[in-house]
Design an enzyme around this catalytic site. Structure first.
Site, PDB file in Angstrom:
ATOM      1  N   LYS A   2       0.900  -1.312  -0.061  1.00 31.73           N
ATOM      2  CA  LYS A   2       0.059  -0.092  -0.174  1.00 31.73           C
ATOM      3  C   LYS A   2       0.758   1.217   0.081  1.00 31.73           C
ATOM      4  O   LYS A   2       0.446   2.485  -0.360  1.00 31.73           O
ATOM      5  CB  LYS A   2      -0.995   0.077   1.284  1.00 31.73           C
ATOM      6  N   SER A  26       1.244  -9.894  -0.069  1.00 33.80           N
ATOM      7  CA  SER A  26       0.900  -8.459  -0.285  1.00 33.80           C
ATOM      8  C   SER A  26       1.319  -7.758   0.990  1.00 33.80           C
ATOM      9  O   SER A  26       1.364  -6.607   1.163  1.00 33.80           O
ATOM     10  CB  SER A  26      -0.398  -8.258  -0.609  1.00 33.80           C
TER      11      SER A  26
HETATM   12  C1  LIG Z   1      -5.222  -3.765   0.451  1.00 35.19           C
HETATM   13  C2  LIG Z   1      -4.639  -5.125   0.554  1.00 35.19           C
HETATM   14  C3  LIG Z   1      -4.795  -5.953  -0.297  1.00 35.19           C
HETATM   15  C4  LIG Z   1      -6.148  -5.730  -1.541  1.00 35.19           C
HETATM   16  O1  LIG Z   1      -5.667  -4.650  -2.414  1.00 35.19           O
HETATM   17  P1  LIG Z   1      -6.732  -3.854  -3.196  1.00 35.19           P
HETATM   18  O2  LIG Z   1      -6.085  -3.027  -4.115  1.00 35.19           O
HETATM   19  O3  LIG Z   1      -7.876  -3.465  -2.279  1.00 35.19           O
HETATM   20  O4  LIG Z   1      -7.316  -4.923  -3.913  1.00 35.19           O
HETATM   21  C5  LIG Z   1      -4.496  -7.138  -0.197  1.00 35.19           C
HETATM   22  N1  LIG Z   1      -3.539  -7.474   0.675  1.00 35.19           N
HETATM   23  C6  LIG Z   1      -3.240  -6.871   1.681  1.00 35.19           C
HETATM   24  C7  LIG Z   1      -2.125  -6.827   2.709  1.00 35.19           C
HETATM   25  C8  LIG Z   1      -3.820  -5.511   1.719  1.00 35.19           C
HETATM   26  O5  LIG Z   1      -3.353  -4.482   2.673  1.00 35.19           O
END
Ligand SMILES: *Cc1c(COP(=O)(O)O)cnc(C)c1O
Length: 341
Positions: free
Chosen positions: A65, A318
């Site tokens: 993010k 992520s």
């Molecule tokens: C926000 C987030 C996502 C999903 O991202 P989007 O852009 O909302 O689809 C996936 N994994 C983590 C750890 C996140 O913080």
């Protein structure tokens, strides 16, 4: 979803192009790490593809993010920066906004409901944000953000439905193509779709044949249900290990709904059990502790949940913002078949 293999990304109605991603890359270079791409022997064996892990969990604030938030805040004018920024996320987006704002000396107000647990509030405060507690749910918090915009001129930094956020997340694609030029599949956790939209735009601009697989949880898969209904739908939130994937896509979604619809080749939904196994796998075989959302792409490969996997696959890991006790509990209750002996 899942139509032609030769469709060009320019088909989408968004104004975004590959060039925007390159601009973002340059803009955010000093804030964002080029994260490691780790080859996983064990996952490759389990999944019949050559599997790589893109470790966004190692980003400074614990998730990708940071890329979008940095790109958005750095693109604001001097006047806008002086008035400050605000957002309504309790999770990784809020942390990223607070972090970037502090680095730039920009005031950040994070609006959250009175229901959000105190440990989350403290984390945001430690990042230097002013935390404003309003109302009983996220909708109250969101409308308070727009009050701050109207009354104090603060800029609302949306979590996903914004071209600068999407382009920022898309810089992951440039790193993947650089390290793995013959990548043919990418598995991407999917909630609001900022991550998937950006990464898919970047990958498919390089090679439209690259398969993009989105992954959500069975519990409240809002983007998946919205694509099926061909309009943004609202689904009540449920408790899930992948809590970072919770939340709606917004009734007035302008970008990510159509981009995900255009780009995604398949969407896989996972059970809580499958998500837990992905978390446990990453810890047991790679000593990597992640949150549920971040383990979903690995779980897709581990459980062979889609047939659209090619020869060289990157799974996006992520984020790592998970409660340590919860993680330990999951690891200790989910052992590999092999380990069970
Ligand atoms: C926000 C987030 C996502 C999903 O991202 P989007 O852009 O909302 O689809 C996936 N994994 C983590 C750890 C996140 O913080």
């Amino acid at each position: 979803m899942a139509t032609s293999h030769n469709r060009l990304p320019s088909k989408t109605l968004t104004p975004l192009t590959l060039q925007d991603i390159w601009i973002a890359k340059k803009r955010i270079a000093s804030f964002v790490k080029t994260t490691p791409l780790l080859y996983s022997e064990r996952l490759s064996r389990e999944s019949e593809t050559t599997a790589y892990l893109k470790l966004e969990s190692l980003q400074e604030t614990g998730s990708f993010k940071l890329r979008g938030a940095a790109n958005k805040i750095l693109s604001l004018s001097e006047e806008e920066r002086q008035k400050g920024v605000t957002t309504f996320s309790t999770g990784n987006h809020g942390l990223a906004v607070a972090y970037v704002a502090r680095q730039l000396g920009v005031k950040a107000h994070i609006c959250i409901s009175n229901r959000v647990p105190f440990n989350k509030v403290r984390k945001l405060q430690e990042m230097g944000a002013v935390v404003q507690r309003v109302g009983q749910n996220q909708d109250d918090a969101e409308s308070y953000c727009y009050n701050l915009r109207d009354e104090e001129g603060m800029t609302v930094i949306k979590p996903f439905d914004d071209p600068d956020i999407i382009a920022g997340q898309g810089t992951i694609a440039l790193e993947l193509l650089d390290e793995l030029p013959d990548i043919d599949t990418c598995v991407i956790p999917l909630s609001g779709g900022g991550l998937l939209s950006g990464v898919a735009l970047g990958l498919k601009a390089a090679n439209p044949n690259i398969q993009v697989i989105g992954v959500s949880m069975v519990r409240a898969a809002v983007m998946y249900e919205s694509i099926r209904a061909n309009r943004p739908v609202v689904i009540p939130e449920e408790t899930t290990l992948a809590d970072s994937l919770l939340g709606g896509i917004g009734p007035d979604n302008r970008y990510t709904f159509s981009m995900v619809k255009d780009y995604v080749d398949d969407i896989v939904l996972l059970s809580e059990e499958e998500i837990a196994r992905g978390m446990s796998f990453l810890f047991r075989h790679h000593q990597i502790g992640v949150e549920g959302a971040a383990a979903t792409a690995v779980s897709v490969l581990l459980h062979k949940k889609t047939r659209k996997i090619g020869l060289r696959t990157a799974a996006i890991v992520s984020g790592c913002n998970v409660d340590a006790d919860r993680l330990l509990e999951i690891i200790s209750t989910h052992k590999d078949d092999e380990d069970d002996g």
